[in-house]
Write an enzyme that holds these catalytic residues in place. Structure first.
Site, PDB file in Angstrom:
ATOM      1  N   ILE A 127       0.842  -1.191   0.000  1.00 29.70           N
ATOM      2  CA  ILE A 127       0.000   0.000   0.000  1.00 29.70           C
ATOM      3  C   ILE A 127       0.881   1.247   0.000  1.00 29.70           C
ATOM      4  CG2 ILE A 127      -0.217  -0.047   2.535  1.00 29.70           C
ATOM      5  CD1 ILE A 127      -3.086   1.073   2.185  1.00 29.70           C
ATOM      6  N   CYS A 128       0.381   2.314  -0.605  1.00 30.27           N
ATOM      7  CA  CYS A 128       1.029   3.608  -0.560  1.00 30.27           C
ATOM      8  C   CYS A 128       2.436   3.531  -1.173  1.00 30.27           C
ATOM      9  CB  CYS A 128       1.047   4.107   0.890  1.00 30.27           C
ATOM     10  SG  CYS A 128       1.596   5.812   1.112  1.00 30.27           S
ATOM     11  N   GLY A 129       3.440   4.045  -0.489  1.00 31.99           N
ATOM     12  CA  GLY A 129       4.795   4.093  -1.013  1.00 31.99           C
ATOM     13  C   GLY A 129       5.397   2.742  -1.321  1.00 31.99           C
TER      14      GLY A 129
END
Length: 206
Positions: free
Chosen positions: A107-109
């Site tokens: 998720i995300c970065g």
């Protein structure tokens, strides 16, 4: 759905300095309730500090983790994914998990970390926005899907604003909830739909 408390293969939650502690809580809480052991994994067993200031002592060092021993590897976002190469070993480990047929959820970065490692070149995926991943120079732009969370085979990806959708895909992938129960779970935690609670209660889900 799997809602018992029999110990299962562990779910490995990667932890590193600046990890976004709010992104994985829905997933790990409901996996733990379903009987999965949550094991935190760091670059070493030295304590790390989350973006929210939580100090976490990893249960295991990454070098001691084997894909065949686990049910899932979860990679949360972190500032370090975009500011250094310190987390590249976690992306490498994700490649080993996927090669072994063990699921990975990023998720995300962490999605950018997987992009840099070439793991999104041939898989449907999502992230914060398409140009965030495009900045990594990866070759998978044609497989980007503009949605809350995506599962392609053994890989789950999501953007930073979608921790509930991220958890939904994980719970589906591991068979914790499915069908109308999974839909009700999502509606309860994402939309605060009171009618969804009745569905979960009738199904014995929590």
């Amino acid at each position: 759905m799997n809602t018992g408390h029999t110990p299962r293969e562990p779910v490995y939650l990667a932890v590193y300095d600046t990890f976004a502690d709010w992104e994985t809580g829905h997933a790990t809480a409901h996996l733990a309730r379903a009987g999965y052991r949550i094991r935190t994994v760091g670059a070493s067993t030295r304590p790390v500090t989350s973006l929210g200031g939580l100090r976490v002592q990893p249960d295991l060092a990454l070098a001691d983790v084997r894909p065949e021993d686990g049910a899932l590897l979860i990679l949360p976002g972190a500032d370090l994914w975009d500011t250094s190469d310190d987390l590249a070993p976690f992306a490498h480990a994700a490649g080993e998990f996927l090669a072994a047929g063990t699921p990975v959820a990023a998720i995300c970065g962490a999605t950018a970390g997987l992009a840099r490692a070439g793991l999104l070149d041939d898989r449907a995926h999502t992230s914060a926005v398409s140009f965030y991943l495009a900045a990594t120079g990866y070759a998978g732009g044609g497989h980007y899907v503009d949605t809350d969370a995506v599962t392609d085979g053994h890989l789950v990806t999501a953007g930073p604003t979608e921790p509930v959708a991220f958890a939904r895909e994980i719970l589906r992938l591991l068979g914790v909830y499915d069908g109308e129960v999974l839909d009700a779970w999502y509606r309860l935690f994402h939309d605060s739909d009171p009618e969804a609670y009745a569905v979960l209660r009738q199904a014995g889900a929590r």
